[in-house]
Design an enzyme around this catalytic site. Structure first.
Site, mmCIF file in Angstrom:
data_model
loop_
_atom_site.group_PDB
_atom_site.id
_atom_site.type_symbol
_atom_site.label_atom_id
_atom_site.label_comp_id
_atom_site.label_asym_id
_atom_site.label_seq_id
_atom_site.Cartn_x
_atom_site.Cartn_y
_atom_site.Cartn_z
ATOM 1 N NE ARG A 119 -71.795 84.678 -7.877
ATOM 2 C CZ ARG A 119 -72.353 85.867 -7.692
ATOM 3 N NH1 ARG A 119 -73.579 85.956 -7.210
ATOM 4 N NH2 ARG A 119 -71.716 86.976 -7.983
ATOM 5 C CG LEU A 122 -76.167 84.966 -9.764
ATOM 6 C CD1 LEU A 122 -75.456 83.878 -10.554
ATOM 7 C CD2 LEU A 122 -75.506 86.311 -10.013
ATOM 8 N NE ARG A 139 -69.123 80.285 -34.783
ATOM 9 C CZ ARG A 139 -70.167 79.590 -35.244
ATOM 10 N NH1 ARG A 139 -69.992 78.703 -36.203
ATOM 11 N NH2 ARG A 139 -71.371 79.783 -34.755
ATOM 12 C CE LYS A 190 -71.854 87.802 -11.472
ATOM 13 N NZ LYS A 190 -73.059 88.520 -11.869
ATOM 14 C CD GLU A 240 -81.674 86.667 -11.306
ATOM 15 O OE1 GLU A 240 -80.940 86.919 -10.352
ATOM 16 O OE2 GLU A 240 -81.377 85.854 -12.207
ATOM 17 C CE1 TYR A 277 -71.787 87.670 -15.720
ATOM 18 C CE2 TYR A 277 -70.923 89.574 -14.550
ATOM 19 C CZ TYR A 277 -71.991 88.864 -15.061
ATOM 20 O OH TYR A 277 -73.265 89.362 -14.906
HETATM 21 N N1 PDD Z 1 -74.691 91.261 -11.472
HETATM 22 N N2 PDD Z 1 -78.811 88.455 -10.509
HETATM 23 C C1 PDD Z 1 -78.180 88.721 -11.665
HETATM 24 C C2 PDD Z 1 -78.819 88.272 -12.931
HETATM 25 C C3 PDD Z 1 -76.948 89.412 -11.667
HETATM 26 O O1 PDD Z 1 -76.329 89.672 -12.828
HETATM 27 C C4 PDD Z 1 -76.405 89.840 -10.437
HETATM 28 C C5 PDD Z 1 -75.097 90.568 -10.353
HETATM 29 C C6 PDD Z 1 -77.109 89.540 -9.251
HETATM 30 C C7 PDD Z 1 -76.582 89.931 -7.890
HETATM 31 O O2 PDD Z 1 -75.468 89.163 -7.549
HETATM 32 P P1 PDD Z 1 -74.347 89.728 -6.554
HETATM 33 O O3 PDD Z 1 -75.069 90.166 -5.351
HETATM 34 O O4 PDD Z 1 -73.473 88.575 -6.314
HETATM 35 O O5 PDD Z 1 -73.667 90.874 -7.258
HETATM 36 C C8 PDD Z 1 -78.293 88.838 -9.327
HETATM 37 C C9 PDD Z 1 -73.400 91.925 -11.505
HETATM 38 C C10 PDD Z 1 -73.240 92.961 -10.446
HETATM 39 C C11 PDD Z 1 -73.152 92.455 -12.904
HETATM 40 O O6 PDD Z 1 -73.476 91.718 -13.828
HETATM 41 O O7 PDD Z 1 -72.610 93.540 -13.066
#
Ligand code: PDD
Length: 287
Positions: free
Chosen positions: A52, A207, A100, A149, A182, A33
């Site tokens: 990405r 990420l 499945r 992601k 993170e 996503y």
């Molecule tokens: N999440 N690390 C993780 C684990 C994340 O899920 C996200 C973003 C980030 C930051 O990535 P970016 O700057 O590209 O948004 C880092 C999104 C916002 C979410 O899951 O809603």
């Protein structure tokens, strides 16, 4: 006005939108996503997000549902139909549907694509940034490829909920060596007492945040010192400032870690500057 969502080729009211019950995204989290910020009806850093997305799909061998230009058209149409000025676009691609089976279906299966847009009040986020947020540290129990992601977000949900129970808005994951990786849905940063920005280097444990990349551009623009390296919880507690970056928050000051104040317990000057300059450095694409 009823909200409209794009699912596999059509724009429908939510009540009429369907994804197959044997979709692999639903059964196996076999899915990736993106979340992209919408600012004044425009997309923020769309190119970096779409690059990405293509990388995530490539790493997992999921077919690309459509080319980048077509996907941009769908995103724009979803924003237009939902009349979103400030908010986010969420897009998800799964490997598709099939009986499945853990092993992948053959190549003929069409990937599932869902795109939705949601309004968010900027004022609320700005008000939060003015006071800063609390974070809670906890062990990083995710898989070894957090650089992709995926929607495999249960560890993040568990961590965020545990943080919420403690009055914190974000969880900061700590790896087995004691280093912060993170946030559950953001990248983690500190500013040391001698004003050096520190955020973990890109590796399989985090990420590669788009907001992180643009925040690094802002830091470069203002000749701030930056170190991309791992830092410990102790170093974070000793820091002058801390903050998180994500598409939903841009730059959000962190003022407490595990109940202890960071610096003077107020949003710091470096975090505030990065936040205020962020959109000047980001790619803002007209619709
Ligand atoms: N999440 N690390 C993780 C684990 C994340 O899920 C996200 C973003 C980030 C930051 O990535 P970016 O700057 O590209 O948004 C880092 C999104 C916002 C979410 O899951 O809603």
């Amino acid at each position: 006005m009823s909200r409209i969502i794009y699912v596999n080729g059509s724009y429908r009211p939510y009540a009429d939108a369907l994804v197959h019950a044997e979709d692999r995204g639903f059964q196996f989290a076999d899915s990736v996503y993106e979340v992209i910020e919408i600012l004044g009806g425009k997309l923020v850093d769309a190119t970096r997000h779409l690059v990405r997305l293509e990388r995530s799909l490539g790493e997992l061998g999921i077919r690309t549902p459509m080319g980048r230009a077509s996907l941009q058209l769908v995103i724009r149409e979803v924003i237009r139909r939902n009349r979103v000025r400030d908010g986010v676009v969420y897009l998800q691609v799964t490997r598709g549907e099939g009986p499945r089976d853990f092993a992948f279906p053959d190549d003929e299966v069409e990937p599932t694509l869902v795109v939705l847009a949601r309004s968010q009040q900027r004022e609320k986020n700005n008000a939060l940034a003015a006071v800063g947020i609390a974070v809670k540290t906890m062990p990083d129990r995710r898989w070894g490829r957090s650089d992709i992601k995926t929607v495999m977000l249960l560890p993040a949900c568990l961590a965020k909920d545990a943080a919420k129970q403690d009055g914190a808005r974000e969880a900061w994951f700590v790896d087995s060596e004691g280093y912060i990786t993170e946030g559950a849905s953001s990248n983690a940063w500190i500013v040391t007492r001698d004003r050096v920005l520190v955020t973990r280097q890109l590796d399989h444990r985090i990420l590669g945040g788009v907001t992180r990349a643009t925040a690094l551009d802002v830091a470069r623009e203002y000749q701030m010192k930056v170190e991309q390296r791992a830092f410990t919880r102790a170093e974070a507690l000793d820091a002058e400032e801390a903050f998180i970056t994500s598409a939903t928050n841009t730059v959000m000051p962190v003022v407490r870690i595990d109940g202890q104040p960071v610096g003077n317990g107020k949003p710091g000057i470096v975090s505030q500057r990065l936040r205020s300059q962020f959109h000047q450095c980001a790619e803002i694409s007209a619709l």
